[in-house]
Scaffold this motif. Structure first.
Motif, PDB file in Angstrom:
ATOM      1  N   ALA A   1       0.835  -1.211   0.000  1.00  0.00           N
ATOM      2  CA  ALA A   1       0.000   0.000   0.000  1.00  0.00           C
ATOM      3  C   ALA A   1       0.865   1.254   0.000  1.00  0.00           C
ATOM      4  CB  ALA A   1      -0.920  -0.010   1.213  1.00  0.00           C
ATOM      5  N   LEU A   2       1.959   1.228   0.767  1.00  0.00           N
ATOM      6  CA  LEU A   2       2.879   2.366   0.782  1.00  0.00           C
ATOM      7  C   LEU A   2       3.540   2.552  -0.580  1.00  0.00           C
ATOM      8  CD1 LEU A   2       4.564   1.899   4.293  1.00  0.00           C
ATOM      9  CD2 LEU A   2       2.891   3.643   3.622  1.00  0.00           C
TER      10      LEU A   2
ATOM     11  N   THR B   1       5.735  14.645 -10.547  1.00  0.00           N
ATOM     12  CA  THR B   1       6.757  14.408 -11.568  1.00  0.00           C
ATOM     13  C   THR B   1       6.191  14.657 -12.961  1.00  0.00           C
ATOM     14  OG1 THR B   1       7.787  12.736 -10.159  1.00  0.00           O
ATOM     15  CG2 THR B   1       8.407  12.733 -12.478  1.00  0.00           C
ATOM     16  N   ASP B   2       6.998  15.307 -13.788  1.00  0.00           N
ATOM     17  CA  ASP B   2       6.637  15.515 -15.189  1.00  0.00           C
ATOM     18  C   ASP B   2       6.983  14.248 -15.966  1.00  0.00           C
ATOM     19  OD1 ASP B   2       6.081  17.009 -17.676  1.00  0.00           O
ATOM     20  OD2 ASP B   2       8.235  16.764 -17.976  1.00  0.00           O
ATOM     21  N   PRO B   3       6.021  13.585 -16.603  1.00  0.00           N
ATOM     22  CA  PRO B   3       6.289  12.289 -17.236  1.00  0.00           C
ATOM     23  C   PRO B   3       7.248  12.359 -18.414  1.00  0.00           C
ATOM     24  CG  PRO B   3       4.067  13.064 -17.774  1.00  0.00           C
ATOM     25  CD  PRO B   3       4.600  13.978 -16.732  1.00  0.00           C
ATOM     26  N   LEU B   4       7.265  13.463 -19.155  1.00  0.00           N
ATOM     27  CA  LEU B   4       8.124  13.542 -20.334  1.00  0.00           C
ATOM     28  C   LEU B   4       9.591  13.714 -19.959  1.00  0.00           C
ATOM     29  CD1 LEU B   4       8.598  13.741 -23.358  1.00  0.00           C
ATOM     30  CD2 LEU B   4       7.995  16.180 -23.232  1.00  0.00           C
ATOM     31  N   SER B   5       9.866  14.636 -19.062  1.00  0.00           N
ATOM     32  CA  SER B   5      11.258  14.924 -18.719  1.00  0.00           C
ATOM     33  C   SER B   5      11.789  14.059 -17.583  1.00  0.00           C
ATOM     34  CB  SER B   5      11.393  16.397 -18.330  1.00  0.00           C
ATOM     35  OG  SER B   5      10.668  16.663 -17.134  1.00  0.00           O
TER      36      SER B   5
ATOM     37  N   ALA C   1       4.007   5.799  -5.381  1.00  0.00           N
ATOM     38  CA  ALA C   1       3.906   5.932  -6.835  1.00  0.00           C
ATOM     39  C   ALA C   1       2.927   7.033  -7.219  1.00  0.00           C
ATOM     40  CB  ALA C   1       3.468   4.606  -7.443  1.00  0.00           C
ATOM     41  N   LEU C   2       1.786   7.106  -6.503  1.00  0.00           N
ATOM     42  CA  LEU C   2       0.805   8.153  -6.787  1.00  0.00           C
ATOM     43  C   LEU C   2       1.387   9.537  -6.502  1.00  0.00           C
ATOM     44  CD1 LEU C   2      -2.451   6.551  -5.339  1.00  0.00           C
ATOM     45  CD2 LEU C   2      -1.883   6.906  -7.742  1.00  0.00           C
TER      46      LEU C   2
END
Length: 398
Positions: free
Chosen positions: A211-212, A224-228, A217-218
């Motif tokens: 769960a942690l 966090t910017d997914p592209l960079s 991850a969430l």
């Protein structure tokens, strides 16, 4: 229902329920294979307990061997999954040595020199060794959080259970010469109950750890910017504000570097958005490497980036920005035509006193604007004093 049958079915029922729960959890988190291994471990251990109580058609001796093979597989998977969960290398050789040694000793005292007491010792001591091995692997990470410490303690408790309980019970109520009355003995009753309790505690701890993982991850996705792969604006501002507070308390210098890719819209129009994405990812990778672990780097706009550098004055921040500028403008980007030159402009501001992030970014942005206005592919500095200090001094003068 017969009490003995109820106790005999207790562990298989618990194990199957836990195994199914871990497999369902894995079905939603396929990128965490240790959950599938845990599901297999608990499910197979259920068969081990059933084959202790119910005899298969090919006879008691082979049924007991099958049962202990199930326990061996389940124990090995459990320890391996726990170790893998915390990013450590699974000690396959040590696990294999303990399990093979236990099974060889079991077979010797089953088929060559039959002795039930020594069969009990052989398997319990092998599983006790697994508990100590798990504790040894968790020792370096036991202070990382509550779940790590609890699993470390539970591993030690499992080892004590297999070693100490076995020796004490056999010394008081043994030796055992046959299976007649064995499943009603204090040894078997304590074995089942202690295993049920430890299995539940370990499983609950691992569920909490999973769960942690999901929550972490969430949070990572949120900041966090997914592209960079860098922090997004929200993540950067939160981390930067925290870093500014720490540096203010320790009276450390801090500098902010803003960077903007030159002519990025034109690059997108000419080469396509896929090429633009590669340019952003390439620049972000260079920025992340240069910032290192101490700096806070983020993508704060479409083609705009920011790096907050602790223990850095204006001169050092300028050298940092110049190094990135030269490195980036001198190299090509994969996916762009050979000879295509991509550059960036930089604005640098150093913090004075306890200046907040917003005015610091405003000053760095003004310096960046000057760099863009004066031909791009350059670094400009903010020599202005922070607004807060300027206002305070003006007030004193009046």
């Amino acid at each position: 229902m017969d009490v003995g049958l109820f106790i005999a079915l207790l562990n298989p029922t618990i194990a199957l329920a836990l195994g199914a729960a871990f497999l369902v959890l894995w079905s939603y988190q396929r990128h965490r294979p240790y959950l599938a291994v845990l599901g297999a471990s608990y499910s197979v251990s259920a068969g081990g307990f059933l084959f202790q109580y119910f005899t298969l058609p090919f006879g008691m001796a082979l049924t007991k061997l099958v049962s202990n093979l199930c326990f061996t597989f389940a124990g090995s998977c459990l320890v391996g999954a726990i170790v893998a969960r915390y990013g450590r290398k699974v000690p396959f050789a040590a696990i294999g040595t303990l399990m093979v040694g236990g099974l060889v000793a079991f077979c010797w005292f089953m088929f060559v020199q039959p002795d039930l007491t020594w069969r009990i010792y052989a398997m319990n001591f092998a599983f006790g060794g697994l508990g100590l091995l798990a504790a040894a692997e968790l020792r370096p990470v036991r202070n990382n959080g509550p779940t790590e410490m609890i699993l470390f303690v539970l591993s030690l408790m499992s080892a004590v259970n297999f070693f100490v309980r076995t020796i004490i019970i056999v010394a008081i109520h043994g030796p055992f010469t046959s299976y007649d009355g064995f499943y009603g003995s204090s040894y078997w009753t304590t074995a089942l109950l202690s295993h049920a309790l430890l299995s539940l505690l370990i499983a609950l701890c691992l569920f909490t750890a999973a769960a942690l993982d999901v929550m972490k991850a969430l949070k990572t996705e949120t900041y966090t910017d997914p592209l960079s792969g860098l922090l997004n604006r929200r993540g950067f501002e939160e981390r930067a504000a925290h870093l500014l507070q720490r540096c203010a308390a320790a009276r450390f210098p801090v500098a902010l570097v803003l960077a903007d890719l030159d002519h990025f819209k034109l690059l997108n129009d000419v080469h396509g958005h896929a090429a633009g994405d590669r340019v952003i990812a390439d620049f972000a990778a260079k920025l992340r490497t240069a910032a290192g672990a101490r700096g806070v780097a983020g993508r704060v706009g479409g083609e705009e980036f920011a790096v907050l550098l602790p223990l850095t004055d204006l001169g050092a921040a300028r050298l940092f920005a110049e190094a990135i500028r030269v490195l980036y403008s001198a190299g090509g980007v994969d996916g762009l035509p050979p000879g295509t030159r991509v550059t960036a402009s930089f604005g640098v501001a150093a913090r004075t006193g306890e200046e907040g992030l917003e005015p610091l970014m405003r000053r760095a942005d003004e310096a960046l604007y000057k760099a863009k206005k004066n031909g791009r592919d350059s670094v400009r500095l903010s020599y202005e004093r922070p607004e807060a200090a300027f206002v305070a001094e003006s007030y004193k003068a009046s």
